[in-house]
Write a protein that holds these residues in place. Structure first.
Motif, mmCIF file in Angstrom:
data_model
loop_
_atom_site.group_PDB
_atom_site.id
_atom_site.type_symbol
_atom_site.label_atom_id
_atom_site.label_comp_id
_atom_site.label_asym_id
_atom_site.label_seq_id
_atom_site.Cartn_x
_atom_site.Cartn_y
_atom_site.Cartn_z
ATOM 1 N N GLU A 4 -2.642 -6.213 0.295
ATOM 2 C CA GLU A 4 -2.632 -7.545 0.186
ATOM 3 C C GLU A 4 -1.482 -8.250 -0.908
ATOM 4 O OE1 GLU A 4 -6.378 -9.917 1.197
ATOM 5 O OE2 GLU A 4 -7.079 -8.067 0.662
ATOM 6 N N LYS A 5 -1.020 -9.221 -0.686
ATOM 7 C CA LYS A 5 -0.143 -9.929 -1.525
ATOM 8 C C LYS A 5 -0.964 -10.181 -2.986
ATOM 9 C CE LYS A 5 3.481 -13.222 -1.977
ATOM 10 N NZ LYS A 5 4.266 -14.326 -1.408
ATOM 11 N N LYS A 6 -2.017 -10.705 -3.150
ATOM 12 C CA LYS A 6 -2.842 -11.174 -4.134
ATOM 13 C C LYS A 6 -3.253 -9.908 -5.037
ATOM 14 C CE LYS A 6 -7.220 -12.016 -1.997
ATOM 15 N NZ LYS A 6 -7.975 -10.579 -1.765
ATOM 16 N N ASN A 7 -3.189 -8.606 -4.690
ATOM 17 C CA ASN A 7 -3.907 -7.533 -5.242
ATOM 18 C C ASN A 7 -2.584 -6.732 -5.848
ATOM 19 O OD1 ASN A 7 -6.160 -8.394 -4.388
ATOM 20 N ND2 ASN A 7 -6.309 -6.839 -2.710
ATOM 21 N N VAL A 8 -1.473 -6.785 -5.496
ATOM 22 C CA VAL A 8 -0.463 -5.797 -6.110
ATOM 23 C C VAL A 8 0.679 -6.629 -6.539
ATOM 24 C CG1 VAL A 8 -0.911 -3.878 -4.447
ATOM 25 C CG2 VAL A 8 0.574 -5.635 -3.866
ATOM 26 N N SER A 9 1.638 -6.044 -7.307
ATOM 27 C CA SER A 9 2.741 -6.942 -8.037
ATOM 28 C C SER A 9 3.527 -7.481 -7.000
ATOM 29 C CB SER A 9 3.559 -6.006 -8.899
ATOM 30 O OG SER A 9 4.378 -5.022 -8.139
ATOM 31 N N SER A 10 4.589 -8.280 -7.148
ATOM 32 C CA SER A 10 5.513 -8.750 -5.959
ATOM 33 C C SER A 10 6.343 -7.902 -5.548
ATOM 34 C CB SER A 10 6.128 -9.935 -6.446
ATOM 35 O OG SER A 10 6.947 -9.906 -7.495
ATOM 36 N N GLU A 16 2.725 6.750 -2.574
ATOM 37 C CA GLU A 16 1.614 7.219 -3.350
ATOM 38 C C GLU A 16 0.683 5.901 -3.389
ATOM 39 O OE1 GLU A 16 3.842 10.354 -6.327
ATOM 40 O OE2 GLU A 16 3.733 8.225 -6.583
ATOM 41 N N ILE A 17 -0.423 5.996 -3.243
ATOM 42 C CA ILE A 17 -1.595 4.883 -3.084
ATOM 43 C C ILE A 17 -2.558 4.996 -3.676
ATOM 44 C CG2 ILE A 17 -2.896 3.609 -1.454
ATOM 45 C CD1 ILE A 17 -0.584 3.681 0.776
ATOM 46 N N GLU A 18 -3.195 3.888 -4.800
ATOM 47 C CA GLU A 18 -4.286 3.842 -5.265
ATOM 48 C C GLU A 18 -5.024 2.640 -4.973
ATOM 49 O OE1 GLU A 18 -2.842 4.620 -9.602
ATOM 50 O OE2 GLU A 18 -4.988 4.295 -9.728
ATOM 51 N N GLY A 19 -6.307 2.796 -4.758
ATOM 52 C CA GLY A 19 -7.110 1.851 -4.347
ATOM 53 C C GLY A 19 -8.819 2.012 -4.213
ATOM 54 N N LYS A 79 -4.527 -0.993 -4.819
ATOM 55 C CA LYS A 79 -4.447 -1.754 -5.867
ATOM 56 C C LYS A 79 -2.781 -1.330 -6.705
ATOM 57 C CE LYS A 79 -7.954 -0.543 -8.451
ATOM 58 N NZ LYS A 79 -9.264 -0.776 -9.217
ATOM 59 N N LYS A 80 -2.401 -0.112 -5.948
ATOM 60 C CA LYS A 80 -1.072 0.225 -6.414
ATOM 61 C C LYS A 80 -0.248 0.945 -5.237
ATOM 62 C CE LYS A 80 -1.099 1.436 -11.308
ATOM 63 N NZ LYS A 80 -1.535 2.410 -12.334
ATOM 64 N N PHE A 81 0.895 0.761 -5.233
ATOM 65 C CA PHE A 81 1.681 1.016 -3.890
ATOM 66 C C PHE A 81 3.102 1.330 -4.391
ATOM 67 C CE2 PHE A 81 4.217 0.772 -0.219
ATOM 68 C CZ PHE A 81 3.397 1.199 1.025
ATOM 69 N N ASN A 82 3.125 2.814 -4.264
ATOM 70 C CA ASN A 82 4.557 3.310 -4.856
ATOM 71 C C ASN A 82 5.173 3.964 -3.662
ATOM 72 O OD1 ASN A 82 6.563 3.998 -6.354
ATOM 73 N ND2 ASN A 82 5.614 5.701 -6.819
ATOM 74 N N VAL A 83 6.443 3.370 -3.312
ATOM 75 C CA VAL A 83 7.364 4.133 -2.246
ATOM 76 C C VAL A 83 8.230 5.244 -2.785
ATOM 77 C CG1 VAL A 83 9.108 3.931 -0.619
ATOM 78 C CG2 VAL A 83 7.473 2.131 -1.023
ATOM 79 N N VAL A 84 7.955 6.397 -2.617
ATOM 80 C CA VAL A 84 8.605 7.721 -3.199
ATOM 81 C C VAL A 84 9.844 7.622 -2.420
ATOM 82 C CG1 VAL A 84 8.270 10.079 -3.702
ATOM 83 C CG2 VAL A 84 6.109 8.734 -3.655
#
Ligand code: NSS
Length: 429
Positions: free
Chosen positions: A50-56, A72-75, A92-97
């Motif tokens: 959700e837009k409100k939970n992660v950085s833009s 890689e995902i944290e939540g 809470k964290k969404f990283n594209v490897v």
């Protein structure tokens, strides 16, 4: 926090924090939210960004990342019955490897297209489950051989002997000498029983099969065993015990895989020794009664094999084929017309799983049969030595690993039992 496997995440409780990594399996997104299903080797889980939970930046990437991008995902775990597996992750964290390019495989594709893209299609759920099943079957096979005093050995694949007939041998130039890719490790295993008594090996075998069928590969994994002091009947006992061990235990360690592939678990639980033994001559009679035009000396095709196991719940051995129908190394029976051999047919029409026999100890008879086939007898001198120096009765068999997987996984074509199938017109990728 350590990464956990998706299967583990699916067992966590409401509110627990998790960290996973894998590949985007499916996704849809709207203005402020992205639903991203992620897969790893253990399963799939839905994640919600959700837009409100992660950085833009993260939100932009979550929207942009295409299917098969690695992430890689944290939540936090949220229990929700509608989600696959009953859990989802609020991210809470969404990283594209690794951002994936547009994946070439979409829903409806031809068999040929999927084979051209086999290196990517291996990621499909079906092939993933088959490969897991195959690894587990191998684990059980190893376990059985270990527990039954067999030594695993490593025979050569480059050979000067075409033991299963020259017609299907791949020939190549070995520094000016004619050599073949091995069709069977049998002759090398026979040499090894004089020191180790019971041996087995798993090697690729090669057959230049010019016909296109659902059951033939040009390269397959051949599981072979050879046993000193064992006759044809003892050889069948070993085979039925091995296959029963695999069936009885695979339902325990690969239930999910089998169920996903549509295999009925109960049918495998019923597989236990003894398996029926039917003589070739009775098989011919049975087929004639069923209306087939077949006579003594003919080989069985797929429709015959299917008819012979009709109504059978367990595999069936067909024994004592005519001498002319089988390889030169099989021991001739006392009747002089048949050989001490057995083919194990799978139930449900999946065809021959195993070919085995007691081995001939009569050099002259083997030479005569080799000559008839037009083989170069000199190349077999070393093999005849095994009869000259303390020969003993012995038997062995070869199991086509992909045939076994095809049956267990109920595959309609053998190509899906191996990651990179080699067939008449297919050696890429
Ligand atoms: O030709 S066999 O029947 N027997 C042998 O090669 C013996 N020399 C084995 C031995 O006694 N050590 O092949 C054995 C099995 C057969 O029952 C099938 O399950 C499998 O090998 N097989 C194949 N699987 C896949 N593709 C092809 N082309 C193929 N040919 C045999």
């Amino acid at each position: 926090m350590e990464y956990c496997k998706i299967s583990e995440a699916l067992r966590k409780k409401e509110g627990e924090e998790v960290k996973i990594r894998g590949w985007i399996y499916r996704k849809r997104s709207s203005g402020k939210i992205a639903f991203i299903v992620v897969r790893d080797s253990t399963g799939i889980i839905q994640t919600i960004v959700e837009k409100k939970n992660v950085s833009s930046e993260e939100f932009k990437n979550a929207r942009k990342a295409l299917i098969e991008s690695s992430v890689e995902i944290e939540g936090v775990i949220h229990e929700d019955e509608r989600a696959p597996g009953g859990r989802e992750i609020h991210v809470k964290k969404f990283n594209v490897v690794g951002f994936a390019e547009e994946f070439p495989i979409t829903e409806y594709q031809s068999v040929e297209f999927l084979l051209d893209n086999r290196h990517l299609w291996l990621r499909s759920r079906k092939l993933t489950e088959v490969m897991k099943l195959k690894a587990k079957v191998l684990r059980l096979i190893r376990q059985w051989f270990d527990e039954n005093d067999f030594y695993e050995v490593t025979p050569s694949v480059i050979t000067t002997n075409a033991a299963e007939g020259g017609a299907t041998a791949f020939e190549f130039d070995y520094f000016g000498q004619k050599a073949y890719l091995s069709q069977t490790a049998q002759m090398y295993l026979e040499a090894l029983i004089f020191s180790l008594e019971r041996v087995w090996s798993l090697t690729p075998s090669f057959r230049a099969e010019k016909s296109r069928t659902r059951k033939h590969l040009t390269e397959y994994w051949h599981l072979e065993a050879e046993e000193a002091w064992v006759d044809n009947e003892g050889n069948m006992k070993i085979q039925e015990e091995l296959i029963s061990h695999v069936c009885q235990n695979i339902v325990k360690i690969a239930r999910d895989e089998l169920e996903f592939l549509g295999r009925d678990i109960e049918s495998l639980k019923q597989i236990e020794p003894p398996f029926k033994r039917v003589k070739y001559k009775d098989a011919i009679k049975k087929l004639q009664e069923k209306g087939f035009e077949i006579k003594w000396g003919d080989d069985f095709g797929a429709p015959h094999e299917r008819a012979l196991v009709e109504g059978e719940e367990k595999p069936v051995f067909i024994t004592h084929f005519p001498v002319e129908a089988k390889a030169f190394y099989m021991k001739i029976s006392p009747d002089g017309k048949t050989v001490e051999c057995a083919d194990m047919l799978a139930p449900e029409g999946y065809g021959e799983l195993i070919g085995g026999s007691e081995r001939s100890e009569d050099i002259d008879s083997m030479i005569a049969r080799l000559r008839q086939q037009g083989a170069k007898v000199e190349n077999y001198e070393w093999y005849f030595d095994l009869r000259r120096y303390g020969s003993v009765p012995h038997s062995g068999f070869g199991l086509g690993l992909e045939r076994l997987i095809m049956w267990l996984a109920k595959l309609d074509h053998i190509r899906d039992a191996t990651p990179f199938p080699r067939m008449l017109r297919r050696a890429y990728p």
